[in-house]
Design a protein around this motif. Structure first.
Motif, PDB file in Angstrom:
ATOM      1  N   VAL A 303       0.866  -1.182   0.000  1.00  0.00           N
ATOM      2  CA  VAL A 303       0.000   0.000   0.000  1.00  0.00           C
ATOM      3  C   VAL A 303       0.901   1.231   0.000  1.00  0.00           C
ATOM      4  N   PRO A 304       0.655   2.201  -0.892  1.00  0.00           N
ATOM      5  CA  PRO A 304       1.519   3.398  -0.930  1.00  0.00           C
ATOM      6  C   PRO A 304       1.563   4.088   0.429  1.00  0.00           C
ATOM      7  N   GLN A 305       2.761   4.477   0.836  1.00  0.00           N
ATOM      8  CA  GLN A 305       2.948   5.135   2.121  1.00  0.00           C
ATOM      9  C   GLN A 305       2.635   6.626   2.064  1.00  0.00           C
ATOM     10  N   SER A 306       2.605   7.196   0.869  1.00  0.00           N
ATOM     11  CA  SER A 306       2.299   8.622   0.725  1.00  0.00           C
ATOM     12  C   SER A 306       1.715   8.848  -0.663  1.00  0.00           C
ATOM     13  N   GLY A 307       1.003   9.956  -0.809  1.00  0.00           N
ATOM     14  CA  GLY A 307       0.400  10.282  -2.091  1.00  0.00           C
ATOM     15  C   GLY A 307       1.339  11.068  -2.982  1.00  0.00           C
ATOM     16  N   PRO A 308       0.956  11.250  -4.247  1.00  0.00           N
ATOM     17  CA  PRO A 308       1.810  12.003  -5.164  1.00  0.00           C
ATOM     18  C   PRO A 308       1.728  13.500  -4.909  1.00  0.00           C
ATOM     19  N   THR A 309       2.617  14.217  -5.540  1.00  0.00           N
ATOM     20  CA  THR A 309       2.630  15.673  -5.432  1.00  0.00           C
ATOM     21  C   THR A 309       1.525  16.264  -6.303  1.00  0.00           C
ATOM     22  N   VAL A 310       0.810  17.224  -5.769  1.00  0.00           N
ATOM     23  CA  VAL A 310      -0.290  17.860  -6.500  1.00  0.00           C
ATOM     24  C   VAL A 310      -0.004  19.352  -6.617  1.00  0.00           C
ATOM     25  N   PRO A 311      -0.571  20.006  -7.624  1.00  0.00           N
ATOM     26  CA  PRO A 311      -0.349  21.457  -7.755  1.00  0.00           C
ATOM     27  C   PRO A 311      -1.033  22.221  -6.635  1.00  0.00           C
ATOM     28  N   ALA A 312      -0.429  23.310  -6.250  1.00  0.00           N
ATOM     29  CA  ALA A 312      -0.970  24.128  -5.165  1.00  0.00           C
ATOM     30  C   ALA A 312      -2.237  24.851  -5.616  1.00  0.00           C
ATOM     31  N   LEU A 313      -3.121  25.086  -4.663  1.00  0.00           N
ATOM     32  CA  LEU A 313      -4.355  25.799  -4.952  1.00  0.00           C
ATOM     33  C   LEU A 313      -4.067  27.282  -5.201  1.00  0.00           C
ATOM     34  N   THR A 314      -4.877  27.845  -6.063  1.00  0.00           N
ATOM     35  CA  THR A 314      -4.734  29.270  -6.348  1.00  0.00           C
ATOM     36  C   THR A 314      -5.332  30.080  -5.200  1.00  0.00           C
ATOM     37  N   VAL A 315      -4.521  30.911  -4.589  1.00  0.00           N
ATOM     38  CA  VAL A 315      -4.959  31.724  -3.462  1.00  0.00           C
ATOM     39  C   VAL A 315      -5.545  33.027  -3.995  1.00  0.00           C
ATOM     40  N   LYS A 316      -6.786  33.287  -3.657  1.00  0.00           N
ATOM     41  CA  LYS A 316      -7.451  34.497  -4.112  1.00  0.00           C
ATOM     42  C   LYS A 316      -7.231  35.640  -3.114  1.00  0.00           C
ATOM     43  N   THR A 317      -7.356  36.823  -3.612  1.00  0.00           N
ATOM     44  CA  THR A 317      -7.153  37.989  -2.755  1.00  0.00           C
ATOM     45  C   THR A 317      -8.274  38.093  -1.733  1.00  0.00           C
ATOM     46  N   ALA A 318      -7.883  38.372  -0.477  1.00  0.00           N
ATOM     47  CA  ALA A 318      -8.854  38.435   0.623  1.00  0.00           C
ATOM     48  C   ALA A 318      -9.378  39.843   0.817  1.00  0.00           C
ATOM     49  N   ASP A 319     -10.621  39.911   1.237  1.00  0.00           N
ATOM     50  CA  ASP A 319     -11.254  41.183   1.598  1.00  0.00           C
ATOM     51  C   ASP A 319     -11.150  41.311   3.123  1.00  0.00           C
ATOM     52  N   ASN A 320     -10.097  41.979   3.601  1.00  0.00           N
ATOM     53  CA  ASN A 320      -9.820  42.021   5.034  1.00  0.00           C
ATOM     54  C   ASN A 320     -10.917  42.738   5.814  1.00  0.00           C
ATOM     55  N   ASP A 321     -11.436  43.815   5.295  1.00  0.00           N
ATOM     56  CA  ASP A 321     -12.476  44.550   6.014  1.00  0.00           C
ATOM     57  C   ASP A 321     -13.735  43.705   6.188  1.00  0.00           C
ATOM     58  N   PHE A 322     -14.158  43.061   5.130  1.00  0.00           N
ATOM     59  CA  PHE A 322     -15.365  42.237   5.226  1.00  0.00           C
ATOM     60  C   PHE A 322     -15.111  41.002   6.093  1.00  0.00           C
ATOM     61  N   SER A 323     -13.885  40.466   6.061  1.00  0.00           N
ATOM     62  CA  SER A 323     -13.555  39.311   6.904  1.00  0.00           C
ATOM     63  C   SER A 323     -13.671  39.679   8.380  1.00  0.00           C
ATOM     64  N   GLU A 324     -13.145  40.840   8.757  1.00  0.00           N
ATOM     65  CA  GLU A 324     -13.238  41.265  10.154  1.00  0.00           C
ATOM     66  C   GLU A 324     -14.678  41.564  10.550  1.00  0.00           C
ATOM     67  N   LYS A 325     -15.475  42.052   9.611  1.00  0.00           N
ATOM     68  CA  LYS A 325     -16.866  42.405   9.902  1.00  0.00           C
ATOM     69  C   LYS A 325     -17.711  41.159  10.159  1.00  0.00           C
ATOM     70  N   THR A 326     -17.426  40.055   9.480  1.00  0.00           N
ATOM     71  CA  THR A 326     -18.256  38.845   9.593  1.00  0.00           C
ATOM     72  C   THR A 326     -17.606  37.750  10.426  1.00  0.00           C
ATOM     73  N   ARG A 327     -16.497  38.014  11.085  1.00  0.00           N
ATOM     74  CA  ARG A 327     -15.821  36.985  11.876  1.00  0.00           C
ATOM     75  C   ARG A 327     -16.706  36.499  13.023  1.00  0.00           C
ATOM     76  N   SER A 328     -17.382  37.393  13.701  1.00  0.00           N
ATOM     77  CA  SER A 328     -18.236  36.997  14.826  1.00  0.00           C
ATOM     78  C   SER A 328     -19.398  36.116  14.352  1.00  0.00           C
ATOM     79  N   VAL A 329     -19.905  36.366  13.142  1.00  0.00           N
ATOM     80  CA  VAL A 329     -21.006  35.549  12.597  1.00  0.00           C
ATOM     81  C   VAL A 329     -20.543  34.122  12.388  1.00  0.00           C
ATOM     82  N   VAL A 330     -19.362  33.950  11.830  1.00  0.00           N
ATOM     83  CA  VAL A 330     -18.841  32.608  11.551  1.00  0.00           C
ATOM     84  C   VAL A 330     -18.482  31.889  12.847  1.00  0.00           C
ATOM     85  N   GLU A 331     -17.913  32.607  13.801  1.00  0.00           N
ATOM     86  CA  GLU A 331     -17.539  31.979  15.073  1.00  0.00           C
ATOM     87  C   GLU A 331     -18.783  31.506  15.824  1.00  0.00           C
TER      88      GLU A 331
END
Length: 422
Positions: A303-331
């Motif tokens: 049985v393979p001991q580890s998986g193959p290498t995969v391409p990294a996910l594309t990281v999108k630009t974050a909206d910091n203001d909106f993230s801080e505004k909705t953090r309490s809702v998600v928590e």
């Protein structure tokens, strides 16, 4: 319609139809015509000579005298021409009495008539030739190729996986105290006539914890090979091998050089068995008589001991203001998610299944919302859960939607998916 008839008569060179009205007009002379009265009958002169001479009326006498004076003034040559013209007129009258009329055609009209007539006869000839050929040589029917209907996989993959998983569990489970139980279990899936006790020396003890079927590789003649990963639990060797190892270690003390590990020694394995381990089996099967059966001994694979290498996910630009505004809702949502009350804080119409008891939110490590606009926004949340005395960090993809009323507006969780797949 009359134009079409005229064109067809011209093409086929048919005579013009006779007009009854013209014939009647020609046959009936007008009243008072002198020429007609003069040619009434050959016996008229005899009757006139025999009858006493009667003087013509006064009106007719004037016309007769005028004609005599004109005749006396006309030369002989002109009189001969008039007589010939009158004779020709009589002949023309006779020609006009025939039921058709001869007209001189121009060269262009004659050419078109000939072309149309030739085309018409060509069509008739082609139809005749084609029809006669079909009488003797019937056209071959059109042969369509075989219709291929796709009914999905031709091999019963799911049945093959189920049989292989059951066989793998029976094959890797044994107990030297009850060897008959293993043979009976293998008989259900082996082909008829195969020995279920073959390949095992009736020693040792091992049990199967999990049997997970994998891909099915189809081969010829409805044969296939099924991969099954099995989690087994048992000692690596029996007691006799352990006692033999003790004897070897004792002898080694007496002679340190004796039984030193040699290159290629099959017993020289530094790995230690500490508990359950995964094994792979390639099991040969065949589909016959409406069912899947195992055709021979399987082969144990790694049985393979580890998986193959995969391409990294594309990281999108974050909206910091909106993230801080909705953090309490998600928590707040993840807190209720761990206690089984997620729907109380989710958006209207959202369906979120509760987590089982024993799971508690540790913390919301991070929350990042991607840039965007509109009433729906998506973000990535990283949380820790406390379960089974341990703490696990997990990642979720969360979709927020804007909920508005007459008095207020807020953001709530509409969807949640584990992992960051995109």
């Amino acid at each position: 319609m009359s134009t079409f008839k005229t064109v067809m008569r011209r093409i086929l060179n048919l005579p013009e139809p006779r007009s009854d009205k013209s014939d009647k007009t020609a046959a009936t002379p007008p009243a008072g015509a002198p020429g007609r009265q003069a040619a009434a009958s050959p016996a008229a002169p005899q009757q006139q000579s025999a009858a006493p001479a009667t003087p013509p009326p006064a009106a007719l006498q004037q016309w007769t005298d005028a004609a005599a004076r004109l005749q006396a003034q006309t030369p002989e040559s002109a009189r001969a021409q008039q007589q010939a013209a009158s004779a020709g007129g009589a002949q023309g009258k006779q020609e006009r009495d025939v039921p058709w009329q001869i007209e001189d055609e121009k060269s262009g009209a004659q050419f078109l008539v000939k072309v149309g007539r030739g085309a018409l006869w060509a069509v008739v000839a082609l139809a005749a030739i084609t029809g006669i050929r079909s009488w003797f040589w019937a056209p071959e029917p059109h042969k369509d190729g075989p219709v291929q209907v796709s009914n999905g996989p031709t091999y019963p993959v799911q049945e093959a996986q189920a049989v292989a998983a059951r066989f793998a569990r029976s094959y890797l489970t044994w107990d030297e105290a009850d060897p008959k139980a293993r043979a009976e279990a293998l008989t259900h899936d082996l082909a008829k006539g195969m020995d279920p006790t073959a390949g095992w020396n009736t020693k040792g003890k091992q049990e199967v914890l999990v049997a997970q079927p994998g891909p099915v590789s189809e081969e010829k003649d409805k044969r296939a090979r099924v991969r099954v990963d099995v989690l087994v639990n048992g000692p690596a060797s029996d007691d006799k091998s352990k006692s033999a190892d003790k004897d070897k270690s004792k002898d080694k003390k007496d002679d340190p050089k004796k039984d030193d590990p040699k290159p290629g020694d099959r017993t020289n394995d530094p790995r230690q068995v500490t508990g359950p381990r995964w094994l792979g089996l390639d099991i040969p099967v065949i589909y016959t008589s409406g069912r899947i059966v195992v055709t021979g001994q399987p082969g144990m694979v790694g049985v393979p001991q580890s998986g193959p290498t995969v391409p990294a996910l594309t990281v999108k630009t974050a909206d910091n203001d909106f993230s801080e505004k909705t953090r309490s809702v998600v928590e707040e949502f993840f807190t209720k998610y761990g206690t089984g009350e997620a729907e109380s804080v989710a958006a209207p119409g959202a369906s979120v299944a509760a987590l089982p008891p024993g799971v508690t939110l540790g913390s919301l490590r991070s929350w990042s919302v991607e840039e965007g606009s509109g009433g729906d926004r998506t973000g990535i949340a990283t949380v820790t859960w406390q379960i089974g005395g341990a703490e696990l960090e997990q990642t979720y993809r969360v979709k927020l939607t804007r909920v508005a009323s007459a008095k207020a507006e807020r953001w709530q969780v509409a969807e949640i998916h584990g992992g960051m797949s995109s």
